[in-house]
Design a protein around this motif. Structure first.
Motif, short mmCIF file in Angstrom:
data_model
loop_
_atom_site.label_atom_id
_atom_site.label_comp_id
_atom_site.label_asym_id
_atom_site.label_seq_id
_atom_site.Cartn_x
_atom_site.Cartn_y
_atom_site.Cartn_z
N PHE A 207 0.81 -1.21 0.00
CA PHE A 207 0.00 0.00 0.00
C PHE A 207 0.85 1.27 0.00
O PHE A 207 0.33 2.36 -0.17
CB PHE A 207 -0.95 0.02 1.19
N ASP A 208 2.14 1.10 0.18
CA ASP A 208 3.08 2.21 0.09
C ASP A 208 3.79 2.18 -1.26
O ASP A 208 3.79 1.17 -1.96
CB ASP A 208 4.12 2.13 1.22
N HIS B 47 2.18 4.02 -8.68
CA HIS B 47 2.20 3.15 -7.50
C HIS B 47 2.49 1.70 -7.93
O HIS B 47 3.36 1.04 -7.36
CB HIS B 47 0.85 3.24 -6.78
N ARG C 297 -4.23 4.34 -2.95
CA ARG C 297 -3.26 3.45 -2.31
C ARG C 297 -3.83 2.04 -2.18
O ARG C 297 -3.12 1.04 -2.38
CB ARG C 297 -2.86 3.98 -0.94
N PHE C 298 -5.11 1.95 -1.84
CA PHE C 298 -5.73 0.64 -1.69
C PHE C 298 -5.80 -0.10 -3.02
O PHE C 298 -5.39 -1.26 -3.12
CB PHE C 298 -7.13 0.78 -1.09
N GLY D 118 -2.26 -1.00 -4.12
CA GLY D 118 -1.68 -2.05 -3.30
C GLY D 118 -2.34 -3.39 -3.51
O GLY D 118 -1.67 -4.44 -3.59
N ALA D 119 -3.68 -3.41 -3.62
CA ALA D 119 -4.38 -4.67 -3.85
C ALA D 119 -4.01 -5.25 -5.21
O ALA D 119 -3.84 -6.47 -5.35
CB ALA D 119 -5.89 -4.44 -3.75
N ILE E 234 -3.56 -9.45 3.20
CA ILE E 234 -4.84 -8.76 3.06
C ILE E 234 -5.98 -9.68 3.48
O ILE E 234 -6.93 -9.25 4.15
CB ILE E 234 -5.03 -8.29 1.60
N ALA F 215 -5.57 -2.43 5.50
CA ALA F 215 -5.72 -1.66 4.27
C ALA F 215 -5.92 -0.19 4.61
O ALA F 215 -6.42 0.15 5.69
CB ALA F 215 -6.90 -2.18 3.46
N PRO F 216 -5.56 0.72 3.72
CA PRO F 216 -5.71 2.15 4.00
C PRO F 216 -7.15 2.65 3.95
O PRO F 216 -7.41 3.81 4.23
CB PRO F 216 -4.86 2.82 2.91
#
Length: 352
Positions: free
Chosen positions: A28-29, A103, A302-303, A306-307, A326, A333-334
């Motif tokens: 997520f980063d 990202h 971000r979610f 990241g997912a 997850i 999660a954000p």
């Protein structure tokens, strides 16, 4: 060592295990790679993009141009990376997702985002065929000349993603509505939409109204939003109407054919909340005016990023740590997840 010290050490080890085993948090980063953005026109060599990211590489003058204009986001570090083709939503611009692409690319993926059209009618057939042509161009080596020096694309297979109407087109490709030059490795549909409502689907209709009728060719993840099904105002339709949106797509997946599927829903976010913070022009303004929003876009972006990375890591890279994180700890999660569903061989066995 004293009992207190042992307890303290055990606590530290537990925290370390959570941090490391929850690579869920890491995806997520922003990843470890710097990234470059390049525009590739249908008839011209790559041009430099503005903004804070690096610009396109040179050396594309002799290559065959792609069938559609592209926005390509890639790691700067030398190496070979898997490819994700991302298909934009209805009447929007591929660059509206540039922060999302950065990202994903920062975690070691090349994102190829075609601009499928400027204006389009209801029928998505041309978009499906254009997206298949892009995959053919990739498989034919067209991408090699427009990547940063030392960066190579693994085009033996590609993953397909898309948002809104682009999610429907991504499903169509995975269902074989157009012949692809290489196999689909994974499918990620971001709040997919098949028309204005049940009985008002855009041709070709993808949803059938029958459970487990969509025999997609690859593991599939469906990301949904809770606010997408709600209208922004009394005179506006919802951007992702109930019955033709994420829940319907997930409910109709044939997991036996796909191998595995998951469904993650950010209940407090809207249909366009994964786009860039700034989406310029009249089209960009409409992304905020028409669709209901959960507020700041960064957490949702971000979610989704990241997912997507976690899913690709598992089904393309063979590393399931982030996806398992997850699944085990969705609270990390954000965004708050209102739905967390997984179907795979293990889950199927438990329900039989």
């Amino acid at each position: 060592m004293s009992f207190t010290a042992l307890v303290f050490l055990a606590h530290c080890l537990l925290l370390l295990h959570r941090c490391m085993g929850s690579e869920a948090g890491g995806v997520f980063d922003h990843g470890r790679h710097g990234v470059s953005l390049a525009r590739v026109d249908e008839a011209r060599a790559p041009s430099r993009c503005g903004g804070g990211t690096t610009t396109s590489p040179t050396g594309g003058g002799g290559s065959t141009p792609p069938p559609k204009p592209l926005l390509i986001t890639a790691p700067r570090d030398a190496g070979e990376y898997p490819v994700l083709v991302f298909l934009h939503g209805y009447l929007v611009v591929n660059s509206f997702y540039s922060q999302l692409f950065q990202h994903v690319a920062s975690h070691g993926y090349i994102v190829v985002a075609p601009q499928l059209y400027t204006i389009s009618g209801a029928d998505t057939t041309d978009e499906i065929n254009a997206a298949a042509a892009i995959v053919g161009w990739l498989a034919g080596g067209g991408l090699s000349s427009v990547l940063p020096p030392g960066v190579r694309a693994d085009v033996t297979q590609v993953s397909i993603s898309g948002h809104s109407r682009g999610g429907k087109v991504a499903f169509a490709l995975a269902l074989g509505h157009a012949k692809l030059a290489v196999p689909v490795a994974a499918l990620v549909a971001v709040d997919p939409v098949d028309g204005m409502g049940v009985g008002q689907q855009t041709p070709p209709a993808i949803l059938t109204g029958r459970a487990h009728s969509l025999r997609v060719s690859a593991p599939a993840m469906v990301i949904g939003t809770g606010l997408g099904e709600l209208p922004r105002g009394p005179l506006l339709p919802p951007c992702a109407p109930r019955g033709v949106s994420h829940a319907a797509f997930y409910g109709e997946l044939d997991v036996g054919a796909a191998g595995a599927a998951c469904h993650l829903v950010a209940g407090e976010y809207g249909h366009t909340d994964m786009m860039d913070d700034e989406t310029p022009g009249a089209r960009g303004m409409l992304t905020r005016m028409i669709c209901r929003s959960g507020g700041a876009r960064a957490p949702m972006r971000r979610f989704v990023g990241g997912a997507t990375v976690a899913f690709l890591n598992k089904w393309v890279g063979g590393d399931g740590a982030a996806m398992d994180g997850i699944r085990a700890r969705p609270e990390e999660a954000p965004v708050a997840l209102s739905v967390v569903e997984f179907l795979d061989d293990k889950a199927i066995a438990q329900t039989e």
